[in-house]
Design a protein around this motif. Structure first.
Motif: not given
Lengths: 553, 553
Positions: B491-502
C-alpha cells in the motif's frame, strides 16, 4: 558505513565506465565491475550500480564538457551482453542506512540532471541505446537521456519494476520523467509501473516510453546514423580541444576539517557545524581568452567551483551530523566581479560558457543540500556577483553593520551584477532573487537599479538582500544564539521545513523530482513494508515476497 | 481508534462552532468544547482541534454556500478570550495512528481549501480576525482566509511553532501559504517558523504575515468596517434565500457496505476493495430554475455529489484496508447530460453555480483519495459529462467492448460534454483531459470534435479515453487479475506512485500542499525524532524536550 566516500576520481581509476571518442561523437559504455562495490556485502551484478558507480559517471559527464568540448553527441550503451542496466543495487539499498539511501538518491538525481543540462547549456546531447533488459534505475538513466532507442528483440525491455518487486518507487526521477518529460499518459504510466517484466518493442514506442525501436540486426547502424544526424544538427559552440581537470589540491585534518586552495572547511563537531570559507581571487582576471584557456582548471572561478562542489558532496555523505553549514568569504569583491565579467564577456566561447554553466549546477547543489545553510557577510568578505548568489541560496544571512572594534578589514559589502538576475536559475527556473521576492517586481527593480554598486549593510538591508544586520555590539551574541538554537532543532523537521521554504513559486520537472517524488520515496524508505525485516527490500532475492501491512495511508 | 467517524452533522449538533448571521455578513465563532473530543485521551484546550472539530467546520462552510447564499463575507473569530486557536491538539496527534494523522491532515487541508474556493467560485470571502494567540494550525486557519487582521496588543501573536516545539511541520498548508500565498520572504519565513512565541504587531505586518494590525480598542470596529467594505465590493450573485441541506438517507450493512439513495458502496473485505456504484437520474432535469430551487437538496446532481462525498470520506477514515476503490455507474447517460445541461444553462444562478462548484470539489476529493482507483465502464453505465470526469480522475479504466452474452443492457458508452474541457479543473488548474494529454493539443482537439457523441468502446479507445477495452471473452478474467494483483502490492508504494502519476504538469499552491508539503510531513510523522518514545510529539507537555538523533538526512 564508516568509510570515507571520495567524490574525486579520474579515467585512470574508473572500474565501471569507459568512453570511446570519435570526433564529435562519444560512446559511453556502462560495464560495471561486479566486485567493485563501494562497500562490502553486495555484488554489482547485471550492471547494477551503487554510489561508487555514480561517482564515476558524474566524473565522465563533467569531463565530457571540459575535456572533450568537441563532443556533440554522447551515446550511452551497455558494455555487457543481454543486459543494459538492472538499476540501483538492491542488496546495497537493503543494507544501507536511511541517510545513505537518501543521499545516494539525491546524488544520482543530480547526475541524471547533468545529462539534460549538457544539452540545454552546451548542446551536448545524450542518446541512450538500449539492448537487453533496462530496468528500474537503468531505465531512469535512459529517461535522463534526450533520445531513447530500443532494440526490437525478445530480451530488450524497459521497465520500472520497483513498485511490484521492491515496494519502493522509481525514485531517481522515473515517475516524474515518465509523465512530465515523455508525456506518457497517466493511466498507461500506472500500468507500466506495475509490470515487473516491463514493456518491449512496438508497445514501448506506442506508449512513448522510447523514441525509436529498431531490429537487432540494424540497431548499431541506426544508432550511429541517428548520432550522426544529431551531431550535424547540433548548435554547440565549436571547440577544438578541451582543458584538463587536474586533481584537486586537498588535505584533511584530524578533526575532519578540509583545506583546498580556495575553500576551507572548518569542522566544529560539538556545535554540529561546518564553516566554509571561500577565498577571493589572488590576482586579476584572465586578460584574454587565450589566457583563460591557458589557465585551464587553475582559473579562479573554475577552481573555486570544483573545490566548493567537492566540499559540499563530502559534507553531505561523510559528515551527516553537521547540521549547519556556514558560508563565509574573504577577498576583494572587485576582483570577483572582474573574473566573472571576463567570463561573461566571452560567454560565446565554450570554456567561458562551461564555467558559468558549472556554477549554475554548483549553486543548485547548494540549494539542494539538506542542511541548514547560513551566510555571514563579514568585514573583508567578497560576496559579489556569483558569490552573492550564495546569499540568496542559504536559509538566512547575517551582515556586519559598520565598523567593528579592532577589525581593520574593509567593512562588509555586497555587490550585485547582471548574473544575479537570471544567469544562474534555480531548479524552479527562477533566479534566486525572483524566488526571494516572488511576484514583487518593485523590489527586484529597486535592486536592479543598484547593480554594480557597493552596498553596505544598511543599503543591503533596505533592499531586503540579507536577513539581519548587526553591529559590533550585537554580532557575536546574535550569531552564537542563532547557531546554538539551530543546532538544537530536530534535523528531520529542518529537512522538511527547508525543503518547503526554499522553493516557492512555480515548479519544474526538476523541483518535482527533488520535492514531491523524493519526499514520498523517503517516506517509503522509512516504512516497514519496504525496509522492515519482512519488507520487500530486505526479502529481495530470497524468493519470498514482502509481508505487508495492508493499511492504506 | 475503532469508533466509526461520521462526517455528517448539522448545526443542532455543533459543539465547537456557532455562526451569527447578519444580512450579507456572517460571523463564525470558534469555541471548542474541550470535553468534546472525537476520541478519549485528550482535552481540546485553548481552542485546539481534532478531526471532530474540523468535520463541523467543513459542515459550516458547506452550509454557508447552500443555506446562506446571501452571505458575502464570513468573519472567523475566536469565541474565547485571549486565545484565537492553539492549532491541532498535540495529545491527539501524539496518540493517533500514522494513518489517522495523515488522513486527518488531508481532510483539514481540504477544508482550508474550501475557504479559498468559496471566494474564488462564489464570491464568499473569509476574513480572519485574530485576537489572542494564534498558533500552528490556528495560524493555518488564518492563512486559509483571504484577509487577516491582528489585534495590536501584548498577547495577540501569530506563530508556527511546530518545528521548534514539536519537531514536525506546519503541515496544513502553513509553509506553502506563507511563501506562496502571502509571499513572505523565504529567509523571514525561516525565522518566523523557528520562533516558538511567534510574531506580533508591526513586525507581523512588515513581514506580510497579516494584512492589518489594529489597536485592541478599535479592533471590533475595524473588523466590522472592513467586512462591510468587502461585502459592498463583492461580485457575488444575488440570492435571497438558500436551500436546506437535509440529512442524507444512508444505511450501513453488517459487512460494512453502505447504501445511499443514489450511491451504493459494496465492501469486499477479502479482496480489499469497495465498489462504488453511482445511479443515473430517475427522471428528467428540472424544468426551470424554480423547479431546481424547489427540489433543493433532492435535485439529482446535488444529491449524488453529497452522497459520493460522504462515501469517500467514510472509506478514507473508517475503511483503511480497502486499498482499491472501483467506480461503476448504471443509468441513462442522456439524463445525466440533461441534468448537467440544466445547471450549465443557468450557471449565473447561485444554486446552479454552487452545485457545479461542489462537483469541482468532490472530483478533487477523488483525485486526492489515497487508494488505487479504477473505473469500470460496463454495459448500462452512464459515464456522461460530469460522471465521465471520474474516468479521468481514476488511475485506470476498463471498458466493455461490444455485446456481452446474456446482458441486455445498452452497450457501454461514454459521452463527453463541454464541462470535461475545463469546468472541473484539478488542483493543478488543468482539466483532467489536459492532464491526461499533457501538451498534446491534437489529442484533445480530436476528443473535443466528438463532444456530445455517444462513444462506444472502440471509439473511446481510439481517442485514449480509457485504459483498456475487453470483450465478453476476456472481461471477467482481465478485471479479476488486475484487481487481485493491485490488492497484493505494498500500500505504501501505491500511495507514492499514485501521488506522483496523478498530478503531471504544472503545480499550484494546492498541489504543493498535497504533494511536497504533505509528503515531507508524512515522512516526519514516521521519524523517531517526532513520534518515537523520546520524540517531541510524545514528550510534549512533559517539560522535557525531545531527544533527537542528530543525523541529518
Amino acid at each position: 558505513m564508516p568509510k570515507m566516500i571520495d567524490f574525486q576520481t579520474d579515467p585512470s581509476r574508473y572500474r565501471h565506465w569507459r568512453v570511446e571518442y570519435a570526433g564529435d561523437i562519444a560512446t559511453l559504455y556502462m560495464d560495471v565491475d561486479e566486485n567493485g562495490g563501494l562497500f562490502e556485502g553486495y555484488q554489482l551484478k547485471l550492471n547494477s550500480y551503487d554510489l561508487g558507480v555514480d561517482i564515476e559517471l558524474a566524473d565522465v559527464v563533467q569531463r565530457m564538457r571540459f575535456e572533450h568540448p568537441e563532443v556533440k553527441v554522447v551515446i550511452l550503451r551497455s558494455g555487457k551482453d543481454n543486459v543494459f542496466c538492472a538499476g540501483a543495487n538492491i542488496r546495497m539499498l537493503g543494507g544501507a542506512t536511511h541517510a545513505h539511501k537518501v543521499n545516494f538518491c539525491k546524488f544520482t538525481n543530480e547526475t541524471r540532471n547533468t545529462f539534460e543540462a549538457a544539452e540545454l547549456d552546451s548542446g551536448q546531447k545524450y542518446i541512450c541505446a538500449v539492448r537487453g533488459a533496462c530496468a528500474g534505475g537503468g531505465y531512469e538513466l535512459a529517461l535522463a537521456c534526450n533520445y531513447i532507442m530500443l532494440t526490437d528483440d525478445s530480451v530488450s525491455t524497459v521497465a520500472l519494476p520497483e513498485v511490484p518487486l521492491l515496494a519502493v518507487l522509481p525514485g531517481t526521477g522515473g515517475l516524474t520523467r515518465v509523465t512530465d518529460k515523455r508525456k506518457v499518459r497517466r493511466d498507461l504510466a500506472d500500468v507500466f509501473c506495475t509490470i515487473e517484466e516491463g514493456v518491449k518493442g512496438k508497445r514501448a514506442l506506442d506508449w512513448r516510453l522510447v523514441d525509436e525501436v529498431v531490429a537487432n540486426s540494424k540497431f548499431d547502424e541506426a544508432v550511429a546514423s541517428r548520432a550522426r544526424e544529431f551531431a550535424d544538427a547540433s548548435k554547440k559552440a565549436p571547440a577544438a580541444k578541451g582543458i584538463e581537470l587536474k586533481p584537486l589540491a586537498r588535505s584533511f585534518a584530524e578533526d575532519g576539517s578540509v583545506t583546498y586552495s580556495l575553500v576551507e572547511v572548518v569542522v566544529d563537531r560539538a556545535a554540529r557545524k561546518a564553516t566554509i570559507t571561500l577565498a577571493g581571487p589572488d590576482g586579476g582576471a584572465p586578460a584574454s581568452l587565450d589566457d583563460l584557456v591557458a589557465q585551464g582548471c587553475e582559473s579562479y572561478l573554475l577552481r573555486l567551483a570544483r573545490e566548493l562542489d567537492d566540499a559540499l558532496l563530502h559534507l553531505r555523505l561523510n559528515e551527516m551530523e553537521l547540521g549547519l553549514l556556514v558560508f563565509r568569504s574573504q577577498g576583494d569583491p572587485a576582483l570577483v566581479t572582474a573574473h566573472e565579467q571576463a567570463l561573461l564577456a566571452n560567454r560565446e566561447h565554450w570554456l567561458a560558457n562551461e564555467i558559468l554553466s558549472y556554477w549554475k549546477r554548483v549553486l543548485k547543489r547548494i540549494d539542494m543540500t539538506s542542511r541548514s545553510l547560513v551566510a555571514l557577510v563579514e568585514n573583508g568578505s567578497c560576496f559579489a556577483g556569483v558569490l552573492a548568489e550564495i546569499l540568496f541560496s542559504v536559509d538566512r544571512s547575517y551582515m556586519m553593520q559598520g565598523e567593528f572594534d579592532g577589525d581593520n578589514r574593509p567593512v562588509a559589502t555586497i555587490t550585485l551584477g547582471g548574473t544575479n538576475f537570471g544567469r544562474y536559475p534555480m531548479s524552479n527556473d527562477l533566479s534566486r532573487l525572483e524566488t526571494r521576492f516572488l511576484d514583487d517586481a518593485v523590489a527586484i527593480d529597486a535592486i536592479r537599479a543598484k547593480m554594480g554598486e557597493t552596498l553596505d549593510a544598511d543599503a543591503a538591508n533596505a533592499l531586503g538582500l540579507v536577513t539581519f544586520v548587526f553591529d559590533d555590539i550585537d554580532w557575536d551574541d546574535e550569531i552564537r544564539i542563532f547557531m546554538e538554537e539551530r543546532a538544537s532543532f530536530s534535523p528531520d523537521a529542518m529537512v522538511g521545513m527547508e525543503a518547503n521554504l526554499r522553493f516557492a513559486g512555480p515548479e519544474t520537472m526538476e523541483t518535482r523530482i527533488f520535492g514531491r517524488l523524493t519526499a514520498w520515496q523517503n517516506w517509503i524508505f522509512q516504512r516497514p513494508n519496504a525496509v522492515g525485516e519482512t519488507g520487500a527490500l530486505k526479502r529481495y532475492g530470497t524468493g519470498v515476497r514482502g509481508d505487508y501491512n495492508m493499511q492504506r495511508v
